[in-house]
Structure formats: structure tokens, C-alpha cells
Design an enzyme around this catalytic site. Structure first.
Site, PDB file in Angstrom:
ATOM      1  N   ASP A  14       0.872  -1.138   0.015  1.00  0.00           N
ATOM      2  CA  ASP A  14      -0.007  -0.086  -0.002  1.00  0.00           C
ATOM      3  C   ASP A  14       0.946   1.387  -0.088  1.00  0.00           C
ATOM      4  OD1 ASP A  14      -2.717   0.456  -0.172  1.00  0.00           O
ATOM      5  OD2 ASP A  14      -3.264   1.096   1.643  1.00  0.00           O
ATOM      6  N   ASP A  63     -11.331  -5.740  11.081  1.00  0.00           N
ATOM      7  CA  ASP A  63     -11.423  -6.923  11.175  1.00  0.00           C
ATOM      8  C   ASP A  63     -12.519  -7.552  11.907  1.00  0.00           C
ATOM      9  OD1 ASP A  63     -10.430  -5.827  13.525  1.00  0.00           O
ATOM     10  OD2 ASP A  63      -8.573  -7.116  13.607  1.00  0.00           O
TER      11      ASP A  63
END
Length: 982
Positions: free
Chosen positions: A249, A686
């Protein structure tokens, strides 16, 4: 990127799988696949064509690139020999399918029961403690301390909240369970072989796409990431069914070239692991083992092979560690040439203007400080010196296939004399390895890790489309090479199609032996998650999780139970009414996939985007992820042998489409991050993602293997640990104030599972009461009063029962979970430390975000570098002191309690009417707080008791403030002082 035509074809080339053992830089000299920046690369509208899955294995599409065409599929008529051969092959296939069907009934997982006596005692103690807490709180409310009503009121409010918080944490632990797997049965069912020691070429196991995420090459060293990649490439799983994707990223050339080096070294490391059954298959961990590496090795050439591979790994580390310097030196050389060219161009322009009086735009005199690749072109990602279109938040898409997809047939290595490594009889194929860096542009919300994961989901769906996805952090490597098979056992077992994910516990290396700051977090991983496995399954904790792809797509599980439509209420929440079964939609087949002609096709782009390849891959992934069809569940299963065929080769068109779906604009006006993929809007994406799956009725499992499936690193420094806890707590507060609060979940979420998720959002708010309770002992000692007016027998009996029941529960939890009592106690200590520091700040940040809309940012946790120079002290980071404002409140509590004890002792000793009972109660109370704060105080001391200067400064300031406060109160006009107000 300006000046490039939007119609320019992207370039693609791969790292070759042949050549020298350790590769060379020429293996990846022309490697970039990219498209020009938006909006030039915005594709035209796409027509979407879908087809049903044919259960015939011969016609099942095995890759997302399979599409219908108008050409005929019929070949010329075969001769009689071909017919006879085909008949024999069909007979062999039928025999193999019969064998498979016979073995399907063998369960792949089992429940390992915990001792019924331990569970019965455990539940009995919970009931005893609940009753005693109720009686104790009732007694406390009915017996106020009239001499210090404020002290009594504060303590009662805190104790009520602590009882409520304990109930939320304890109730989901009523049904702990252990699950085991049978990987031998999995192999017999999906990989039958005539020879026991020889693997079959045709594996019926489903494909797995492994996602590895990294974001900063400085905080997450490329050597650590490279070791993780090498451990994945060498796992014990069919090579042709495995694909590995690295999400960078940060768009760093350093990470890219490190992965190219890892791909080259993998050609030696992976066959070496297969030949000698190496464990673990992370080179750094394997060569750093303190045990005898030759124990149990039977091959005569192991010593020679190991020495050669170790020397190659040392060379590999030198090359990776030198990449930063070589890239900088290479870029400086190219930039100097560009500056010379720019100067010559400017001089030429000046001469033309002076001689010909011809007006032209003035060329740039200074060339940009670009980052250059080894092939002499600009790196399309982030440059070392950021500039427009080449910064961390503004760069093009990059996809490079570093290792080509392997073929279906085994490729054996060569041996004989004259070869350094003898790989004769060893499969030397490597799984596909892909480097991915998604496009980033200003003005787009890229959604941090969740956005990167969703980009990988889309790209992998087009390039490999494995029906299962395993995600790992860059510092979590595969420690058990058979871990993938253990996870697949749950997915391929009976009713495995209702399993959304399999969560593995997180295990950590490099933790100090005493685990001072509870970095191992064993109470959460071995008690809380194991207990949830007996309800609806563990939460998703961010790494080490095997997903079903269709569950990530937001579909419902097959054959979910749905309640009748009746008015809801509290009664329905606790006692659901009679339910009926209805057929669910894909993972059970969504309505708009059943018959596309009759459905509104506008629903498909709204959900998944405009890529036809991505949409057509959904049904393929759903079919390939089904368990094998048995006699009793043929409708929900797939035929045996349906995944033994070859998958379509990866071509340029598929890679181009993969580049398209990772563009920053692709998610606009879709449901990505809302109902599809990783969910956006929280720092702890998550937990939210797993919650959404459980809310739809999916089931998850907890897979504990021996040895550990994965291992990683954790911050052992106090400051880094506090910041890590702050990020988790901040995400929990965000969950509490969002629609993902378990209170608003649907009926498919089970009652005890709902309580567990509710506790996730509530636990940071306990910090308010913890902080208040930690200040009560000093207030009690300074005032000369206690939380109760007098020590009565009832109070002492209740206190004794509550304490003993808590100790009994701790012992029984240690028994059925397998953790040590020291680990349980460390968790209790850090619960108080975190509650008086990070959790309170998280609550304040969450409230500010809700009220003022202030976005919350977090600092990426630094990963320890592999193979550093700190070999003489493995725990050097433990003693590293970095001041943070999170330490102010715990430090204040420690100083205040110590001063209060000294003050109360002196006052009682020299008093004419000493109140020994109040001193004893207050001192015990303060000692309880200080005992929990001991790890924090030890962390402030640094190495060898060398206390940092900042601690003395803050201690002096706090002491002065407390002295002034005491003098002010002592000299107040109120009769008896403020502490004696009734």
C-alpha cells in the site's frame, strides 16, 4: 504520467522459473503492468454475461477468464483407438469417483471434549459468583457509609459497572470447546494416490489465494516480508491450487525489488524444504533455531544441502538489505543524466530564441528527482522524493506477476554429479506470486488496510479466483506447513459450506520470558476465542484467517434459519420463536444470479462494480468452494473430481482487467466496503467484517494446531504496546457508536454471540470506572474513611466468596485452556494498565468523532527487523523508553497511592485515636492497585533501573500539585475539611 496516451498497451513480463539457483537482476528488468492515471483509464460500459455451472467436471470453468463464445466446441470425429482409450479413462475415472464417494462420509473434523468435571465446576463457580455479586451489591446499597457518603456512592457505582462488565465477559465462556482436524482423511478423500509416498498430480482440493499486506517499507522491513512470502510459497499444499498476493500500500520500489529477490531465492528454498521436510519454512527462523538441525534427517546429502542453502540465504539477506542503497545510487545516477539533458535542452532553446527569434515554451531547467527501476524507466509508485503522481497518496496501479502460475503436471528437478543441489524426484514448481499496489489519487478515501484487502479480493478473483482466501500480516509467517490443510478440513467437512472463515490463533516470537506487558494475549486467544467456538465461532482478529470468498462477497449461508415475521421484543431476543428453513441465495446463489435474463442487471454493477470478469467469477468461486457431494447432501455439494482439471493460463487481458479493478475510482457507487468485502468505517475493520458475517447466520471455527499454524512479532516496548492497545480500543468505541453495535444485530446472531460482540464495544468504557476506582484508595487514606462505615462480618464474607470464586474460575480456565497462571495474571495486570491509559483516551477520541466528526488516525506498529545487529540482547526493545502522554495517568496513580499510604501510616501512628481498620482497608486497597501497576513501574525504570529524566520531571510536578491540593483542603473553611462532608 502526463503526456501518455490512454490507449497505450500495458507491458507485462514475468520472472523466469529457470536459470541460476539464486537468480540475478536480469530476471526482473521489465516488469511493470500499469495504466495511465484517472480519468483516462475509466473503461466504457460493459455487458455482463453469466452462465450456470454445469456439475459435469469436464465443463466446469476453472478460471474466471472462461466465457461463452459463439464458436463450436465440437472436434472432429475420433478414431476407434481414441474411443477405446476414452472408454478406459472413463472406467478409471468412475472407479476413482466411487472411491471418493466411499470416503466422503469420513469426518474431517472432530470435537475434542474438555473434561465434564472441569466444565461442571466452572459453570457452578460462575453461578456462585453471580449470586454472591448480587447479594454483595444489595448489601452495599442498603448499608451506606454516612460518614463519607461520596466515597460510598463512587465505590458502589464502580462496583455495579464492574459486575455488569464481568457478566458480559463471562457469559460467552459457558460453552468452551476444542476442535481437531484429520488431514490424513482429507488427503485420502481429495488426493487419492496409488503409491502412499507419491503425491497425486490431480488434486481435488480447492484453490487458496493468500493475501499478505504491507504499507511502509521503513516500519515493516522488506526482509521480514520476504521471509513471510518464502514460508507461504513452500507450504504443503498442491502448488497449482495456491496463489500468493502481496499488497504494497506504500507503492515502494524497495518492497517490489525485495519481492523479486525472494522470488529468485524461492527456486532454491522451496525444493530444499520439500526434499528434507524442513520445519519451519521461514528461512530466518529455521536457520536461527537453537536445537540440533540434523536430528531426524535421513538423507545423506542433507548437511551439504543445508550449508549451500544457508550460504545462499546469507547472500540473499545482503542483497535485500543493500537494496535501499542500490536504488538510491541508481536513481542518483539516472537523475544526474536527466539534469544534464535538461540543461542541454535549455541551452539549445536559448540559442534558438536568440538566433531565430522563435518563441517556444521554456523547457524545465531542473529535472524531477525520480526513483528509477533497473530497466531505466521511472517507478510508477512512490518516489523517495515525492512529487505529483508519485507520492504515498498519489500514484498509479502496479501489478506484476513475479512467479508464473504453475502447470498441472509435476516438474521434477534434476540430479546427478556436477550439480550443487540434487533435486531429482522433487517437484520444483512454485506457486504464483503477484505484487500488487493499488492506485491512489487525491480526493479519494482509500480506507487504509480494508481498502487494500478489497483491492486484492477483486484482482485475485480475476487472476486465480481461489474459492478460499487466507490473509496474513507481513510479519506473520507460516510456522506449520500443513496449516492450510487443517483450515480446509473445516471448509470441506459436512456442512462446511456454512463456514464463513476459520480463525487461527496468533502466536508471537521475540517476547520476553516474563511477558511483562501481556503481549502474547493468551487469555484472549486461548480462553475467549476458544469459548466462542462453542457458540457461533470466534471473531475475526485481522490475520491468520481462512475466508470463504463468497462469504466475503456478502452472501447469506445456504439453508439459513429465518424466523417467522412477527413483532419483535425483548422476549424474542432471548427466546426465539419457532423457525422455518428456507433455501438461501448463492453462497447459496443470489436471486440475480439464478436467471440473469429475468433479473435487473443494474443490481450487479451496483454490488460488485462494472467488471464482467469479476462478476462471472462469483459463481465459479461458489461452486469450487462447496464440499464434495454425499448421498445425503448432493444438492449442496460438488461432484468428486470436479476440480482436477487444468485452469486457464493467465494472459495479458486478465492482468489488464485486474489493473482496472484496483483503480481508485472502481468502488464508486458500489457496495464494496459497505456490504461486500472488508467493511469500512472502523480502525478495527477485522472485528466488523467478522461481525457482519455472523450477523447473516454464518458459522466460524477456531483451529488450534500443533505446532502453531502461524507465528509473528509483537511490540514488546511499553510505548508501542500502549499505542497498539489504543488503536484496538478506539476501534471498539467506533463499533459501539455505529450500526455495527451488537444491540442492533438481526436475529441470526445467536444470543451469547451477541453478548460477546456487545462486550467488544463496551469494554473501553470500563476505563472510566477503573480510573475512578484507582483514585478511591488515596481518597480513602487521606480522608481517614473507607468505602464501608465499619468492617462487618457480612462484608468480609461476601468479599471472601467473591475473591475465592474469582481465583477458582482462574484455575479452571487455566485447566481447560492450557495457558499458565502467570499468563492469566499478566493479563489482569495489563487490563488495569490499559484501562487507566489507552482505553480512556480511546473513549475520548470516539466521543469526539461522534460529536465533532474528528477523524481518528493511528500509527502503524513497527515490526522488528530480521537479522539485525542486536544478537547479544534479544529483548533490547523491552528496555527502550519513549515518553508518551498515555503514561501520565498511570504514573499519577502510582505516586498518589504511594504518598497516600505513607501519609495514612504516619497519621495513624501518631494519632491519639488511631483508626487501624480504616488504615488496613485503605492500604490493602492501594496495594492491590500498585500490584497491578508493577509492570508499568518496571517499564519506567528502563534497563538496570536507569529511570529516564522525564519520569522525575513528571513525578515532581505531580507531587507539587498533590501537596498544593492537600494544603488547600486542609485549610478550607468547611468543618472537618472537605473529606468529612456527610
Amino acid at each position: 504520467m502526463s503526456g501518455e496516451s490512454p490507449l497505450r498497451h500495458p507491458r507485462i513480463s514475468h520472472v523466469s522459473n529457470s536459470g541460476s539457483d539464486f537468480g540475478s537482476k536480469e530476471d526482473y528488468t521489465s516488469y511493470i503492468v500499469q495504466v495511465p492515471p484517472t480519468p483516462d483509464n475509466n473503461p466504457a460500459s460493459l455487458s455482463i454475461v453469466l452462465r450456470d455451472i454445469d456439475p459435469n467436471p469436464a465443463t466446469v470453468p476453472t478460471a474466471p477468464g472462461d466465457t461463452d463464445s459463439g464458436s463450436s466446441c465440437k472436434d472432429d470425429e475420433p478414431d476407434q483407438t481414441d474411443l477405446r482409450n476414452s472408454e478406459e479413462e472413463e472406467e478409471e475415472d468412475e472407479e476413482e469417483e466411487d472411491t471418493l464417494l466411499y470416503k466422503i462420509s469420513h469426518p474431517l473434523t472432530r470435537i475434542v471434549k474438555i473434561s465434564p468435571l472441569i466444565i461442571a465446576l466452572y459453570r457452578t463457580l460462575i453461578v456462585v459468583r453471580v449470586v454472591s455479586l448480587g447479594l454483595f451489591l444489595t448489601w452495599r446499597i442498603r448499608n451506606p457509609n454516612n460518614k463519607a457518603i461520596w466515597l460510598w456512592l463512587l465505590s458502589v457505582i464502580c462496583e455495579i459497572w464492574f459486575a455488569f462488565s464481568w457478566l458480559l465477559d463471562q457469559i460467552p465462556k459457558l460453552f468452551p470447546v476444542n476442535h481437531g482436524t484429520d488431514i490424513e482423511a482429507l488427503k485420502e478423500t481429495f488426493e487419492p494416490s496409488s503409491e502412499p509416498d507419491k503425491p497425486t498430480e490431480k488434486s481435488d482440493l480447492p484453490g487458496i489465494d493468500v493475501f499478505v499486506s504491507t504499507a511502509d517499507a521503513e516500519k515493516e522491513p522488506p526482509l521480514v516480508t520476504a521471509n513471510t512470502i518464502l514460508s507461504i510459497l513452500s507450504v504443503d499444499y498442491p502448488v497449482q491450487k495456491l496463489s500468493c498476493y502481496l499488497s504494497d500500500d506504500g507503492g515502494s520500489l524497495l518492497t517490489f525489488e525485495a519481492m523479486a529477490e525472494a522470488a529468485s531465492f524461492a527456486k532454491t528454498w522451496v525444493p530444499f524444504c520439500r526434499k528434507h521436510n524442513i520445519e519451519p519454512r521461514n528461512p530466518e527462523s529455521y536457520f536461527g533455531l537453537k536445537r540440533d538441525p540434523y536430528k531426524g534427517m535421513v538423507r545423506h546429502d542433507f548437511v551439504r544441502d543445508r550449508r549451500y542453502v544457508k550460504r545462499g540465504y546469507e547472500e540473499f539477506k545482503v542483497r535485500v538489505n543493500a537494496l535501499s542503497h542500490s536504488i538510491r545510487r541508481r536513481s542518483d545516477a539516472f537523475n544526474s543524466k536527466e539534469e544534464i539533458k535538461a540543461l542541454e535542452k535549455w541551452k539549445h532553446w536559448k540559442i534558438r530564441v536568440e538566433e531565430d527569434q522563435f518563441k517556444e515554451p521554456r523547457p524545465a531547467l531542473v529535472a524531477p528527482k525520480a526513483t528509477w527501476m533497473s530497466d531505466g524507466t521511472h517507478w510508477p509508485g512512490t518516489w523517495a522524493v515525492p512529487c505529483p503522481h508519485h507520492s504515498r497518496g498519489d500514484h498509479a496501479s502496479v501489478i506484476q506477476v513475479l512467479l508464473d502460475p504453475p502447470g498441472d503436471k509435476t516438474v521434477m528437478g534434476r540430479g546427478g554429479e556436477g550439480r550443487t543441489l540434487d533435486f531429482e524426484g522433487i517437484d520444483i514448481r512454485l506457486p504464483m506470486l503477484v505484487y500488487v499496489s493499488r492506485e491512489k489519487r487525491p480526493g479519494y478515501d482509500h480506507n487504509k488496510k480494508a481498502g487494500a484487502m478489497n483491492a486484492l479480493v477483486r484482482a485475485s478473483a480475476i487472476m486465480s479466483n481461489g474459492p478460499f482466501i487466507l490473509n496474513l500480516d507481513c510479519d506473520h509467517y507460516v510456522y506449520n506447513s500443513k496449516a492450510f490443510r487443517n483450515g480446509i478440513c473445516f471448509m470441506m467437512d459436512h456442512d462446511g459450506d456454512r463456514v464463513c472463515y476459520v480463525q487461527f490463533p496468533q502466536r508471537f516470537e521475540g517476547i520476553d520470558p516474563s511477558d511483562r506487558y501481556a503481549n502474547k494475549n493468551t487469555v484472549f486467544f486461548d480462553i475467549n476465542l476458544r469459548a466462542l467456538d462453542g457458540i457461533q465461532g470466534p471473531m475475526y482478529v485481522g490475520t491468520g484467517c481462512l475466508f470463504r470468498r463468497t462469504a466475503l462477497y456478502g452472501f447469506d449461508p445456504p439453508d439459513v434459519f429465518v424466523a417467522y415475521e412477527e413483532p419483535s421484543g425483548c422476549y424474542d431476543c432471548c427466546f426465539p420463536r419457532i423457525k422455518k428453513r428456507r433455501p438461501a441465495t448463492v453462497a447459496s446463489e443470489p436471486e440475480h444470479y439464478i436467471d440473469v435474463e429475468d433479473e435487473d442487471q443494474s443490481l450487479i454493477p451496483k454490488q460488485f462494480g462494472s467488471s464482467s470478469m469479476l462478476v462471472s467469477s462469483v459463481k465459479v468461486a461458489e461452486f469450487q468452494g462447496r464440499p464434495l457431494a454425499s448421498v445425503h447432501s448432493s444438492r449442496r455439494g460438488r461432484p468428486p473430481g470436479s476440480l482436477t482439471g487444468s485452469r486457464e493460463p493467465l494472459d495479458v487481458a486478465m492482468v489488464n482487467e485486474a489493473v482496472n479493478v484496483i483503480s481508485c475510482w472502481y468502488e464508486d457507487k458500489t457496495e464494496w466496503g459497505i456490504n461486500v468485502g472488508w467493511i469500512y468505517g472502523s480502525v478495527t475493520e477485522d472485528v466488523v467484517t467478522g461481525f457482519r458475517m455472523h450477523e447473516k447466520g454464518w458459522r466460524s471455527f477456531y483451529c488450534v494446531t500443533e505446532p502453531d499454524a502461524f507465528r509473528g512479532t509483537a511490540p514488546i516496548n511499553l510505548t508501542d504496546r500502549l499505542h497498539q492497545v489504543l488503536r484496538w480500543a478506539t476501534g471498539s468505541v467506533e463499533i459501539f457508536f455505529s450500526r455495527n453495535n451488537a444491540i442492533f444485530a438481526g436475529r441470526k446472531l445467536k444470543f451469547f454471540q451477541r453478548i460477546s460482540y456487545l462486550n467488544v464495544g463496551i469494554y473501553p468504557f470500563t476505563s472510566i470506572f477503573i480510573l475512578t476506582y484507582c483514585f478511591l484508595p488515596p481518597l480513602s487514606l487521606f480522608s481517614g474513611h473507607f468505602v464501608v462505615e465499619t468492617f462487618t462480618g457480612s462484608f468480609l464474607v461476601y468479599l471472601l466468596i467473591i475473591t475465592l470464586s474469582l481465583c477458582g474460575l482462574a484455575v479452571l480456565e487455566v485447566k481447560w485452556s492450557g495457558i499458565s497462571l502467570e499468563e492469566w495474571w499478566r493479563n489482569e495486570q495489563f487490563w488495569l494498565i490499559g484501562g487507566t491509559s489507552a482505553h480512556l483516551v480511546a473513549v475520548l477520541q470516539g466521543i469526539l468523532k461522534v460529536i465533532a466528526g474528528i477523524e481518528i488516525s493511528f500509527t502503524l506498529t513497527s515490526k522488528s527487523s530480521t537479522g539485525g545487529d542486536e544478537e547479544e540482547d534479544d529483548f533490547a526493545d523491552l528496555y527502550l523508553f519513549k515518553w508518551t502522554a498515555l503514561m501520565i495517568l498511570p504514573l499519577t496513580i502510582i505516586i498518589l497511592n504511594i504518598v497516600a499510604i505513607l501519609f495514612a501510616v504516619c497519621r495513624t501512628v501518631f494519632s491519639e485515636r488511631p483508626q487501624w481498620s480504616n488504615l488496613l482497608g485503605g492500604t490493602f486497597f492501594a496495594a492491590w492497585v500498585l500490584l497491578h501497576m508493577y509492570p508499568f513501574a518496571k517499564g519506567l525504570m528502563g534497563r538496570g533501573g536507569r529511570t529516564p529524566t522525564i519520569v522525575y520531571v513528571w513525578s515532581g510536578l505531580i507531587a507539587i500539585c498533590l501537596s498544593l491540593l492537600y494544603i488547600t483542603i486542609k485549610n478550607s473553611d468547611i468543618d472537618g475539611g472537605w473529606f468529612l462532608v456527610t
